[in-house]
Design a protein around this motif. Structure first.
Motif, PDB file in Angstrom:
ATOM      1  N   UNK A  62      -9.066  -4.099   6.798  1.00 22.27           N
ATOM      2  CA  UNK A  62      -9.290  -5.519   7.092  1.00 22.27           C
ATOM      3  C   UNK A  62      -9.382  -6.340   5.811  1.00 22.27           C
ATOM      4  N   UNK A  63      -9.927  -5.761   4.766  1.00 19.54           N
ATOM      5  CA  UNK A  63     -10.000  -6.430   3.471  1.00 19.54           C
ATOM      6  C   UNK A  63      -8.604  -6.631   2.882  1.00 19.54           C
ATOM      7  N   UNK A  64      -7.776  -5.615   2.969  1.00 17.67           N
ATOM      8  CA  UNK A  64      -6.386  -5.713   2.491  1.00 17.67           C
ATOM      9  C   UNK A  64      -5.640  -6.770   3.299  1.00 17.67           C
ATOM     10  N   UNK A  65      -5.807  -6.738   4.605  1.00 16.27           N
ATOM     11  CA  UNK A  65      -5.144  -7.705   5.482  1.00 16.27           C
ATOM     12  C   UNK A  65      -5.549  -9.135   5.124  1.00 16.27           C
ATOM     13  N   UNK A  66      -6.839  -9.348   4.894  1.00 16.91           N
ATOM     14  CA  UNK A  66      -7.320 -10.681   4.524  1.00 16.91           C
ATOM     15  C   UNK A  66      -6.681 -11.147   3.215  1.00 16.91           C
ATOM     16  N   UNK A  67      -6.644 -10.272   2.228  1.00 15.03           N
ATOM     17  CA  UNK A  67      -6.067 -10.631   0.925  1.00 15.03           C
ATOM     18  C   UNK A  67      -4.598 -10.998   1.065  1.00 15.03           C
ATOM     19  N   UNK A  68      -3.858 -10.216   1.826  1.00 21.67           N
ATOM     20  CA  UNK A  68      -2.430 -10.487   2.039  1.00 21.67           C
ATOM     21  C   UNK A  68      -2.243 -11.872   2.658  1.00 21.67           C
ATOM     22  N   UNK A  69      -3.017 -12.175   3.680  1.00 21.58           N
ATOM     23  CA  UNK A  69      -2.876 -13.464   4.369  1.00 21.58           C
ATOM     24  C   UNK A  69      -3.321 -14.613   3.473  1.00 21.58           C
ATOM     25  N   UNK A  70      -4.431 -14.463   2.766  1.00 18.81           N
ATOM     26  CA  UNK A  70      -4.908 -15.539   1.901  1.00 18.81           C
ATOM     27  C   UNK A  70      -3.961 -15.792   0.728  1.00 18.81           C
ATOM     28  N   UNK A  71      -3.218 -14.778   0.310  1.00 19.69           N
ATOM     29  CA  UNK A  71      -2.233 -14.944  -0.760  1.00 19.69           C
ATOM     30  C   UNK A  71      -0.902 -15.498  -0.260  1.00 19.69           C
ATOM     31  N   UNK A  72      -0.737 -15.543   1.046  1.00 20.46           N
ATOM     32  CA  UNK A  72       0.514 -16.012   1.633  1.00 20.46           C
ATOM     33  C   UNK A  72       0.693 -17.503   1.377  1.00 20.46           C
ATOM     34  N   UNK A  73       1.821 -17.853   0.777  1.00 17.35           N
ATOM     35  CA  UNK A  73       2.116 -19.246   0.458  1.00 17.35           C
ATOM     36  C   UNK A  73       3.609 -19.489   0.683  1.00 17.35           C
ATOM     37  N   UNK A  74       3.965 -19.741   1.931  1.00 17.71           N
ATOM     38  CA  UNK A  74       5.367 -19.961   2.289  1.00 17.71           C
ATOM     39  C   UNK A  74       5.486 -21.249   3.095  1.00 17.71           C
ATOM     40  N   UNK A 134       0.804  -1.219   0.000  1.00 25.03           N
ATOM     41  CA  UNK A 134       0.000   0.000   0.000  1.00 25.03           C
ATOM     42  C   UNK A 134       0.841   1.274   0.000  1.00 25.03           C
ATOM     43  N   UNK A 135       2.107   1.164   0.312  1.00 19.08           N
ATOM     44  CA  UNK A 135       3.035   2.307   0.330  1.00 19.08           C
ATOM     45  C   UNK A 135       2.638   3.394   1.324  1.00 19.08           C
ATOM     46  N   UNK A 136       1.995   2.961   2.429  1.00 17.33           N
ATOM     47  CA  UNK A 136       1.691   3.908   3.498  1.00 17.33           C
ATOM     48  C   UNK A 136       1.479   3.124   4.795  1.00 17.33           C
ATOM     49  N   UNK A 137       1.696   3.783   5.918  1.00 16.98           N
ATOM     50  CA  UNK A 137       1.540   3.110   7.201  1.00 16.98           C
ATOM     51  C   UNK A 137       0.121   2.565   7.397  1.00 16.98           C
ATOM     52  N   UNK A 138       0.025   1.477   8.143  1.00 20.91           N
ATOM     53  CA  UNK A 138      -1.262   0.831   8.394  1.00 20.91           C
ATOM     54  C   UNK A 138      -2.252   1.808   9.025  1.00 20.91           C
ATOM     55  N   UNK A 139      -1.779   2.599   9.942  1.00 25.03           N
ATOM     56  CA  UNK A 139      -2.630   3.579  10.622  1.00 25.03           C
ATOM     57  C   UNK A 139      -3.258   4.550   9.615  1.00 25.03           C
ATOM     58  N   UNK A 140      -2.469   4.952   8.616  1.00 20.66           N
ATOM     59  CA  UNK A 140      -2.986   5.864   7.589  1.00 20.66           C
ATOM     60  C   UNK A 140      -4.045   5.190   6.725  1.00 20.66           C
ATOM     61  N   UNK A 141      -3.872   3.903   6.460  1.00 20.77           N
ATOM     62  CA  UNK A 141      -4.883   3.170   5.690  1.00 20.77           C
ATOM     63  C   UNK A 141      -6.210   3.206   6.442  1.00 20.77           C
TER      64      UNK A 141
END
Length: 97
Positions: free
Chosen positions: A57-69, A40-47
């Motif tokens: 919360x939508x961004x956070x969900x997408x990041x976690x669901x895309x996580x494949x490590x 997002x190129x900005x602090x979480x608080x700013x989002x």
């Protein structure tokens, strides 16, 4: 080896503990809050302030669901525990602590 997923309250030390733990265990390290910041190129608080909590919360969900490590310590954001879909995803490929 499976991943180790760290959950907890905001600012409870997940990243502080996760980084040295990953080194000691010979694992990689991922901080989902850092992934959000990088994307997002900005602090979480700013989002949250500029776009609203639901968007964050939508961004956070997408990041976690895309996580494949594998073989990583994963430090999650404090609010991830409220997202059932994301938590189920994390539980599939890691031990949640």
């Amino acid at each position: 080896m499976k991943n180790i997923v760290l959950i907890g309250m905001p600012s409870s030390g997940k990243t502080t503990v996760g980084k040295p733990l990953s080194k000691k265990m010979g694992m990689g390290f991922v901080d989902t809050d850092k992934l959000i910041l990088d994307r997002e190129k900005k602090p979480l608080r700013d989002i949250v302030i500029e776009d609203g909590l639901d968007k964050f919360l939508s961004i956070q969900e997408k990041i976690v669901l895309d996580l494949n490590v594998e073989n990583h310590v994963i430090s999650t954001g404090g609010s991830i525990v409220y997202n059932e879909k994301a938590m189920e995803h994390l539980k599939k490929f890691g031990s949640v602590v």
